[in-house]
Design a protein around this motif. Structure first.
Motif, mmCIF file in Angstrom:
data_model
loop_
_atom_site.group_PDB
_atom_site.id
_atom_site.type_symbol
_atom_site.label_atom_id
_atom_site.label_comp_id
_atom_site.label_asym_id
_atom_site.label_seq_id
_atom_site.Cartn_x
_atom_site.Cartn_y
_atom_site.Cartn_z
ATOM 1 N N LEU A 172 1.100 -0.810 0.149
ATOM 2 C CA LEU A 172 0.159 0.230 -0.184
ATOM 3 C C LEU A 172 1.167 1.329 -0.219
ATOM 4 O O LEU A 172 1.928 1.477 1.176
ATOM 5 N N VAL A 173 0.383 2.834 -0.915
ATOM 6 C CA VAL A 173 1.436 3.223 -0.824
ATOM 7 C C VAL A 173 0.510 4.285 -0.045
ATOM 8 O O VAL A 173 0.853 5.239 0.821
ATOM 9 N N SER A 174 -0.911 4.239 -0.698
ATOM 10 C CA SER A 174 -1.557 5.293 -0.016
ATOM 11 C C SER A 174 -2.850 5.349 0.064
ATOM 12 O O SER A 174 -3.206 4.261 -0.965
ATOM 13 N N ILE A 175 -3.171 5.992 0.677
ATOM 14 C CA ILE A 175 -5.493 5.604 1.691
ATOM 15 C C ILE A 175 -5.663 6.804 1.311
ATOM 16 O O ILE A 175 -5.763 7.645 1.815
ATOM 17 N N GLY A 176 -6.796 7.313 0.031
ATOM 18 C CA GLY A 176 -7.263 8.472 -0.246
ATOM 19 C C GLY A 176 -6.296 9.111 0.020
ATOM 20 O O GLY A 176 -6.961 10.349 0.582
ATOM 21 N N GLN A 188 -6.015 3.587 10.466
ATOM 22 C CA GLN A 188 -7.219 4.151 11.339
ATOM 23 C C GLN A 188 -7.682 5.135 9.949
ATOM 24 O O GLN A 188 -8.597 5.821 10.124
ATOM 25 N N GLU A 189 -7.231 5.288 8.992
ATOM 26 C CA GLU A 189 -7.028 6.129 8.288
ATOM 27 C C GLU A 189 -8.326 5.007 7.336
ATOM 28 O O GLU A 189 -9.950 5.792 6.258
ATOM 29 N N ILE A 190 -7.926 3.559 6.728
ATOM 30 C CA ILE A 190 -9.451 3.119 6.783
ATOM 31 C C ILE A 190 -10.551 3.152 7.163
ATOM 32 O O ILE A 190 -11.975 3.546 6.774
ATOM 33 N N PHE A 191 -10.285 3.192 8.995
ATOM 34 C CA PHE A 191 -12.238 3.077 9.563
ATOM 35 C C PHE A 191 -12.549 4.196 9.186
ATOM 36 O O PHE A 191 -13.657 4.634 9.308
ATOM 37 N N ALA A 192 -11.079 5.535 9.349
ATOM 38 C CA ALA A 192 -12.190 7.295 9.256
ATOM 39 C C ALA A 192 -12.580 7.022 7.987
ATOM 40 O O ALA A 192 -13.984 8.014 7.926
ATOM 41 N N ARG A 193 -13.215 5.809 6.875
ATOM 42 C CA ARG A 193 -13.343 6.397 5.450
ATOM 43 C C ARG A 193 -15.151 5.679 5.822
ATOM 44 O O ARG A 193 -15.900 6.516 4.687
ATOM 45 N N GLY A 194 -15.307 5.475 6.618
ATOM 46 C CA GLY A 194 -16.328 4.404 7.007
ATOM 47 C C GLY A 194 -16.990 3.639 5.574
ATOM 48 O O GLY A 194 -15.726 2.939 5.081
ATOM 49 N N ARG A 208 3.440 0.609 -9.718
ATOM 50 C CA ARG A 208 2.361 1.034 -9.276
ATOM 51 C C ARG A 208 1.025 1.455 -9.718
ATOM 52 O O ARG A 208 0.377 1.983 -11.218
ATOM 53 N N MET A 209 -0.310 0.962 -9.120
ATOM 54 C CA MET A 209 -1.446 1.198 -10.139
ATOM 55 C C MET A 209 -2.807 1.514 -8.480
ATOM 56 O O MET A 209 -2.105 2.186 -7.400
ATOM 57 N N ALA A 210 -4.285 2.234 -9.147
ATOM 58 C CA ALA A 210 -4.859 2.246 -8.498
ATOM 59 C C ALA A 210 -5.714 2.104 -8.759
ATOM 60 O O ALA A 210 -6.374 1.176 -9.236
ATOM 61 N N VAL A 211 -6.358 1.706 -7.736
ATOM 62 C CA VAL A 211 -8.137 1.354 -7.574
ATOM 63 C C VAL A 211 -9.429 1.972 -6.623
ATOM 64 O O VAL A 211 -8.543 2.668 -5.820
ATOM 65 N N THR A 212 -10.115 2.730 -7.005
ATOM 66 C CA THR A 212 -11.553 2.851 -5.646
ATOM 67 C C THR A 212 -12.144 1.632 -5.592
ATOM 68 O O THR A 212 -12.718 0.400 -6.198
ATOM 69 N N VAL A 213 -11.879 1.506 -3.839
ATOM 70 C CA VAL A 213 -12.302 0.295 -3.709
ATOM 71 C C VAL A 213 -14.007 0.760 -2.222
ATOM 72 O O VAL A 213 -13.327 1.986 -1.459
ATOM 73 N N THR A 214 -14.973 0.144 -2.510
ATOM 74 C CA THR A 214 -16.067 0.665 -1.791
ATOM 75 C C THR A 214 -15.744 -0.164 -0.283
ATOM 76 O O THR A 214 -16.387 -1.175 -0.904
ATOM 77 N N PRO A 215 -16.330 -0.112 0.158
ATOM 78 C CA PRO A 215 -15.458 -1.042 1.219
ATOM 79 C C PRO A 215 -17.493 -1.596 2.204
ATOM 80 O O PRO A 215 -17.889 -1.108 1.234
ATOM 81 N N LYS A 216 -17.121 -2.552 2.361
ATOM 82 C CA LYS A 216 -18.729 -3.656 2.944
ATOM 83 C C LYS A 216 -18.586 -4.706 3.671
ATOM 84 O O LYS A 216 -17.723 -3.841 4.848
ATOM 85 N N TYR A 217 -19.457 -4.564 4.692
ATOM 86 C CA TYR A 217 -19.745 -5.469 5.786
ATOM 87 C C TYR A 217 -19.034 -6.119 6.263
ATOM 88 O O TYR A 217 -19.621 -7.485 4.867
ATOM 89 N N VAL A 218 -18.043 -6.721 6.690
ATOM 90 C CA VAL A 218 -17.790 -8.133 6.621
ATOM 91 C C VAL A 218 -18.121 -8.556 7.726
ATOM 92 O O VAL A 218 -17.786 -8.689 8.755
ATOM 93 N N THR A 224 -17.859 -2.835 8.912
ATOM 94 C CA THR A 224 -17.278 -2.139 7.813
ATOM 95 C C THR A 224 -16.001 -2.225 7.511
ATOM 96 O O THR A 224 -15.200 -1.704 8.598
ATOM 97 N N GLY A 225 -15.429 -2.889 6.276
ATOM 98 C CA GLY A 225 -14.174 -2.748 5.902
ATOM 99 C C GLY A 225 -13.930 -3.048 4.618
ATOM 100 O O GLY A 225 -14.782 -3.884 3.839
#
Length: 375
Positions: A172-176, A188-194, A208-218, A224-225
């Motif tokens: 992982l390089v960056s989250i948002g 913490q950054e992942i959880f803060a995104r809800g 180096r690649m980038a994707v957009t991920v929509t968290p789902k309920y686990v 959610t994660g």
């Protein structure tokens, strides 16, 4: 093509080191080596020392020389050593394999796998000195962490990350847009995104690649994660003494793991279960893996080569006819019987087993070709 070339270089090095073990052990006990060749016959050209000069040996020259013929052969895969008398010819000569005590013959046969284990220890030690990707939690005192990273350790099937195409070992390089500097900070950054979609930039090999991920309920987590497990990793190197110590320890641990895998494989085959057998790779499959490993850096290639060397050592010393372990088994039986084995019967057993092994390699190779090139 590059992966295939790297694989051929690695395979040739492993086989030549193995054969060199047989050669040096044979010479140590006064057994002649008729020929030491790079690649597999037919011969392109050879050189042999006659008196004080070197003589060229052609492909058609089958003459017996007092010294070892050093040859290059047409199939550039590994190499071989022909030990005098090992196949039953001239076995009563004083410099023949079969006139030596059984313990010396066992050492000659075992020297090949010993060289593979020694090579693995050297490569792992070198890799630890250079620096290898490793977990940074609980590293030994004296180790140096050059670079910290947050790496995906596992991906939950059907989870948000899996649907987005993230894979284990992605870095992982960056989250948002926020740099992923540490495990806690990234979580913490992942959880803060809800439940909001988030752009994840990651590295896979040299890309180096980038994707957009929509968290789902686990369900397993009850929240959610992304559906990933994360690891704190880094490039960890060791001082020379500590690197050698840990290189030897790692060689033992990898050997134990390989032996257990082979035992599980045989157990499954006896029970009619082919789960592990379906995961076995041949030359084509290993060549494909070599390309993936090469993209991750030189230290990873050293580690991969070391693991292949250990696999070759363990496989070669299994008590299967045609392999070194099978030949040692025949010598042990010879010692128990207190008389030589029937050379003709022994040759038939080894040759039959060799043909079966070749057939298995061909079947595995055909399956690998289907996997690699058939999608």
């Amino acid at each position: 093509m590059t992966a295939a070339i790297i694989f051929l270089i690695i395979l040739s090095a492993l086989v030549l080191i193995h054969e060199a073990g047989h050669f040096f052990a044979a010479r140590l006990f006064g057994v002649k080596a008729d020929e030491f060749g790079y690649g597999l016959p037919p011969r392109i050209v050879g050189m042999v020392k006659v008196g004080k000069t070197w003589k060229k040996v052609s492909a058609k020259d089958q003459k017996k020389y007092a010294n070892t013929i050093w040859s290059f052969n047409w199939l550039p895969i590994g190499g071989f050593v022909r030990i005098k008398g090992e196949s039953g010819e001239n076995e009563t000569d004083p410099d023949s394999f079969h006139v030596k005590p059984i313990w010396q013959r066992i050492i000659i046969l075992a020297a090949g796998v010993c060289m593979n284990w020694a090579l693995a220890a050297v490569l792992l030690s070198a890799g630890l000195m250079i620096g290898v990707p490793s977990l940074t939690d609980g590293i030994p005192e004296g180790a140096i962490v050059h670079k910290t990273e947050v790496t995906i350790g596992g991906v939950l099937p059907g989870g948000a990350a899996a649907e987005a195409g993230l894979q284990p070992m992605d870095i992982l390089v960056s989250i948002g847009g926020v740099q992923a500097n540490s495990l806690d900070q990234t979580r913490q950054e992942i959880f803060a995104r809800g439940e909001a979609p988030v752009e994840i930039v990651f590295e896979r090999g040299r890309d180096r690649m980038a994707v957009t991920v929509t968290p789902k309920y686990v369900e397993e987590l009850g929240r959610t994660g992304l559906g990933v497990s994360l690891l704190d990793t880094g490039i960890v190197s060791y001082p020379p003494v500590l690197a050698v110590k840990n290189g030897i320890i790692l060689t033992g641990l990898y050997t134990k793991a390989v032996v257990i895998t082979f035992l599980d494989l045989f157990r499954e085959l006896l029970n009619g279960d082919g789960t592990l057998a379906s995961q076995v790779s041949g030359p084509v499959g290993i060549a494909a893996m070599t390309g993936d490993v090469a993209e991750r850096g030189f230290a990873n290639v050293l580690q991969f080569t070391a693991i292949l060397s250990i696999n070759l050592a363990v496989l070669n010393f299994l008590p299967i006819p045609a392999l070194d372990g099978g030949r040692v088994m025949f010598l042990i039986l010879e010692g128990l019987r207190r008389k030589p084995m029937n050379r003709r019967v022994e040759a038939i057993v080894h040759n039959t087993a060799f043909l079966i092994l070749i057939a298995l390699i061909i079947l595995i190779t055909l399956r690998d070709i289907g996997r690699v090139f058939g999608g």
